[in-house]
Design a protein around this motif. Structure first.
Motif, PDB file in Angstrom:
ATOM      1  N   LEU A 213     -18.215  -3.552  10.286  1.00 24.49           N
ATOM      2  CA  LEU A 213     -17.066  -4.459  10.284  1.00 24.49           C
ATOM      3  C   LEU A 213     -15.769  -3.736   9.945  1.00 24.49           C
ATOM      4  O   LEU A 213     -14.729  -3.970  10.582  1.00 24.49           O
ATOM      5  N   VAL A 214     -15.805  -2.864   8.951  1.00 26.68           N
ATOM      6  CA  VAL A 214     -14.593  -2.165   8.528  1.00 26.68           C
ATOM      7  C   VAL A 214     -14.080  -1.260   9.640  1.00 26.68           C
ATOM      8  O   VAL A 214     -12.877  -1.235   9.942  1.00 26.68           O
ATOM      9  N   ILE A 215     -14.983  -0.510  10.264  1.00 27.28           N
ATOM     10  CA  ILE A 215     -14.556   0.395  11.338  1.00 27.28           C
ATOM     11  C   ILE A 215     -14.006  -0.387  12.528  1.00 27.28           C
ATOM     12  O   ILE A 215     -12.965  -0.038  13.118  1.00 27.28           O
ATOM     13  N   SER A 216     -14.699  -1.472  12.915  1.00 24.15           N
ATOM     14  CA  SER A 216     -14.227  -2.266  14.057  1.00 24.15           C
ATOM     15  C   SER A 216     -12.896  -2.961  13.751  1.00 24.15           C
ATOM     16  O   SER A 216     -12.004  -3.024  14.600  1.00 24.15           O
ATOM     17  N   LEU A 217     -12.706  -3.472  12.520  1.00 22.52           N
ATOM     18  CA  LEU A 217     -11.436  -4.106  12.144  1.00 22.52           C
ATOM     19  C   LEU A 217     -10.309  -3.090  12.075  1.00 22.52           C
ATOM     20  O   LEU A 217      -9.162  -3.389  12.445  1.00 22.52           O
ATOM     21  N   CYS A 218     -10.629  -1.886  11.586  1.00 23.60           N
ATOM     22  CA  CYS A 218      -9.606  -0.843  11.549  1.00 23.60           C
ATOM     23  C   CYS A 218      -9.214  -0.443  12.968  1.00 23.60           C
ATOM     24  O   CYS A 218      -8.023  -0.210  13.247  1.00 23.60           O
ATOM     25  N   TYR A 219     -10.176  -0.377  13.864  1.00 23.96           N
ATOM     26  CA  TYR A 219      -9.886  -0.054  15.258  1.00 23.96           C
ATOM     27  C   TYR A 219      -9.024  -1.143  15.909  1.00 23.96           C
ATOM     28  O   TYR A 219      -8.144  -0.841  16.733  1.00 23.96           O
ATOM     29  N   SER A 220      -9.270  -2.383  15.522  1.00 21.09           N
ATOM     30  CA  SER A 220      -8.499  -3.503  16.069  1.00 21.09           C
ATOM     31  C   SER A 220      -7.194  -3.740  15.319  1.00 21.09           C
ATOM     32  O   SER A 220      -6.498  -4.741  15.583  1.00 21.09           O
ATOM     33  N   GLU A 221      -6.869  -2.849  14.345  1.00 16.45           N
ATOM     34  CA  GLU A 221      -5.637  -2.917  13.546  1.00 16.45           C
ATOM     35  C   GLU A 221      -5.554  -4.198  12.728  1.00 16.45           C
ATOM     36  O   GLU A 221      -4.466  -4.746  12.499  1.00 16.45           O
ATOM     37  N   LEU A 222      -6.701  -4.684  12.282  1.00 20.06           N
ATOM     38  CA  LEU A 222      -6.734  -5.848  11.393  1.00 20.06           C
ATOM     39  C   LEU A 222      -6.992  -5.440   9.942  1.00 20.06           C
ATOM     40  O   LEU A 222      -7.005  -6.314   9.058  1.00 20.06           O
ATOM     41  N   LEU A 223      -7.188  -4.140   9.715  1.00 27.34           N
ATOM     42  CA  LEU A 223      -7.472  -3.622   8.377  1.00 27.34           C
ATOM     43  C   LEU A 223      -6.809  -2.246   8.264  1.00 27.34           C
ATOM     44  O   LEU A 223      -6.842  -1.460   9.215  1.00 27.34           O
ATOM     45  N   PRO A 224      -6.142  -1.959   7.092  1.00 26.34           N
ATOM     46  CA  PRO A 224      -5.492  -0.652   6.952  1.00 26.34           C
ATOM     47  C   PRO A 224      -6.506   0.491   6.932  1.00 26.34           C
ATOM     48  O   PRO A 224      -7.644   0.335   6.471  1.00 26.34           O
ATOM     49  N   MET A 225      -6.085   1.649   7.429  1.00 26.73           N
ATOM     50  CA  MET A 225      -6.996   2.784   7.542  1.00 26.73           C
ATOM     51  C   MET A 225      -7.427   3.305   6.177  1.00 26.73           C
ATOM     52  O   MET A 225      -8.569   3.728   5.988  1.00 26.73           O
ATOM     53  N   TRP A 226      -6.512   3.292   5.183  1.00 29.73           N
ATOM     54  CA  TRP A 226      -6.892   3.805   3.864  1.00 29.73           C
ATOM     55  C   TRP A 226      -8.000   2.980   3.238  1.00 29.73           C
ATOM     56  O   TRP A 226      -8.891   3.525   2.584  1.00 29.73           O
ATOM     57  N   LEU A 227      -7.978   1.663   3.432  1.00 34.38           N
ATOM     58  CA  LEU A 227      -9.031   0.809   2.881  1.00 34.38           C
ATOM     59  C   LEU A 227     -10.354   1.048   3.615  1.00 34.38           C
ATOM     60  O   LEU A 227     -11.420   1.092   2.981  1.00 34.38           O
ATOM     61  N   ALA A 228     -10.263   1.213   4.932  1.00 34.66           N
ATOM     62  CA  ALA A 228     -11.490   1.514   5.681  1.00 34.66           C
ATOM     63  C   ALA A 228     -12.097   2.832   5.222  1.00 34.66           C
ATOM     64  O   ALA A 228     -13.322   2.956   5.075  1.00 34.66           O
TER      65      ALA A 228
END
Length: 336
Positions: A213-228
């Motif tokens: 989920l974290v990787i896919s949300l980061c890829y979709s720009e719904l989650l910051p990269m540092w948190l991922a």
């Protein structure tokens, strides 16, 4: 034939005065040698033909011996030698028999020792087999099946999010959350469904779900990269620690098949309190971030605050495993 010829010539009586001259004449007449040379020749002949040496022969004292007496004496010596040969052979046979008996005794001792060692090894192997069977447990329980289904579903949820189908992704996330809730309730309510393997499978499935989920949300720009990065690093750290603990806790022989045998449980994981809190915060963050494009609250300040809170609890959870590692990972000791 030589002794017979000599003593036929010596059979004639010799006068005392002319003994030496007559003997010398006789020996010279027969062999062409003197008295002492004759005795030496006779001794050499006797030694070459198997007769007893006649070094005792003195013509002055044995002048009246004839061939028959000499033969009787030689036969007696031969019989004595034969008896001594038989005695020596019996003595040698006795030594050989004694050595053979000692060899057989040592051989029997070694055979008995090998048999005893083999029996001890067999008993030890049986004990090990019993210990391994006792350490095995049934992993085909309902909570474990739910956990495995959640782990299988995790990559697909990530794929759906990457494709931009956030509504479907939210629905599948709800299903995964329900399986996580059910497996814990069932294991606590019915002890027969609880297993030590589940203590590892459940957090591993959660890590796989969170990572997807974290990787896919980061890829979709719904989650910051540092948190991922923080979440993924923490999960990778825990998974690596689990592999190391598995290797340390696995009793010999440490084979590849036994290492990945899920029924052979050697350790148990006890999550810390902060880790449980962090799991809840991460699930809430993932769900709220995934719902942002659906309900249109992308870049909301509260969402950013939730991200920072998730980062802090993730770091705290990783540190809690390091600080309380003796109480977190419990190696299962075999029963003696």
């Amino acid at each position: 034939m030589l002794p017979a010829i000599v003593f036929r010539q010596m059979h004639r009586p010799l006068s005392a005065g002319g003994l030496h001259h007559g003997a010398a004449t006789t020996l010279k007449h027969v062999l062409g040698v003197g008295g002492s040379s004759f005795v030496n020749c006779l001794n050499r002949y006797a030694a070459a033909t198997g007769f007893i040496r006649i070094s005792f022969l003195d013509i002055n004292q044995r002048r009246n011996w004839d061939v028959a007496r000499l033969r009787l004496y030689a036969d007696a010596k031969k019989q004595t030698l034969h008896l001594r040969t038989l005695q020596g052979r019996d003595l040698l046979q006795g030594v050989i028999d004694k050595q053979r008996a000692e060899f057989i005794e040592r051989k029997n001792f070694l055979v008995d020792d090998i048999r005893e060692a083999r029996h001890k090894v067999q008993e030890r192997v049986r004990e090990k087999i019993v210990e391994i069977r006792e350490e095995r447990e049934n992993i085909m329980t309902i909570p474990n099946m739910l956990t495995i289904s959640r782990a299988i579903l995790s990559p697909y949820i990530g794929y759906v999010i990457v494709q931009g189908d956030f509504t479907m992704g939210m629905s599948l996330l709800v299903v995964a959350g329900i399986t996580d809730l059910l497996d814990g309730q069932i294991a606590r309510r019915w002890p027969s469904q609880a297993s030590k393997a589940g203590s590892f499978l459940d957090p591993m499935a959660d890590k796989l779900l969170m990572g997807s989920l974290v990787i896919s949300l980061c890829y979709s720009e719904l989650l910051p990269m540092w948190l991922a990065g923080v979440v993924v690093f923490r999960d990778v750290f825990l998974i690596a620690a689990g592999f190391v603990i598995r290797y340390i806790s696995l009793p010999p022989p440490k084979t590849f098949s036994r290492y990945f045998d899920a029924t052979h449980v050697t350790a148990q994981l006890e999550p810390t309190f902060i880790s449980k809190v962090n799991t809840g915060v991460q699930l809430a963050t993932i769900g709220i971030s995934l719902g942002a494009p659906i309900w249109n609250y992308i870049d909301h300040p509260a969402l950013h605050g939730l991200w920072y809170l998730t980062g802090v609890t993730t770091v705290a959870a990783a540190l809690s495993y390091v600080i309380n590692r003796r109480n977190t990972f419990k190696i299962i000791q075999k029963k003696k």
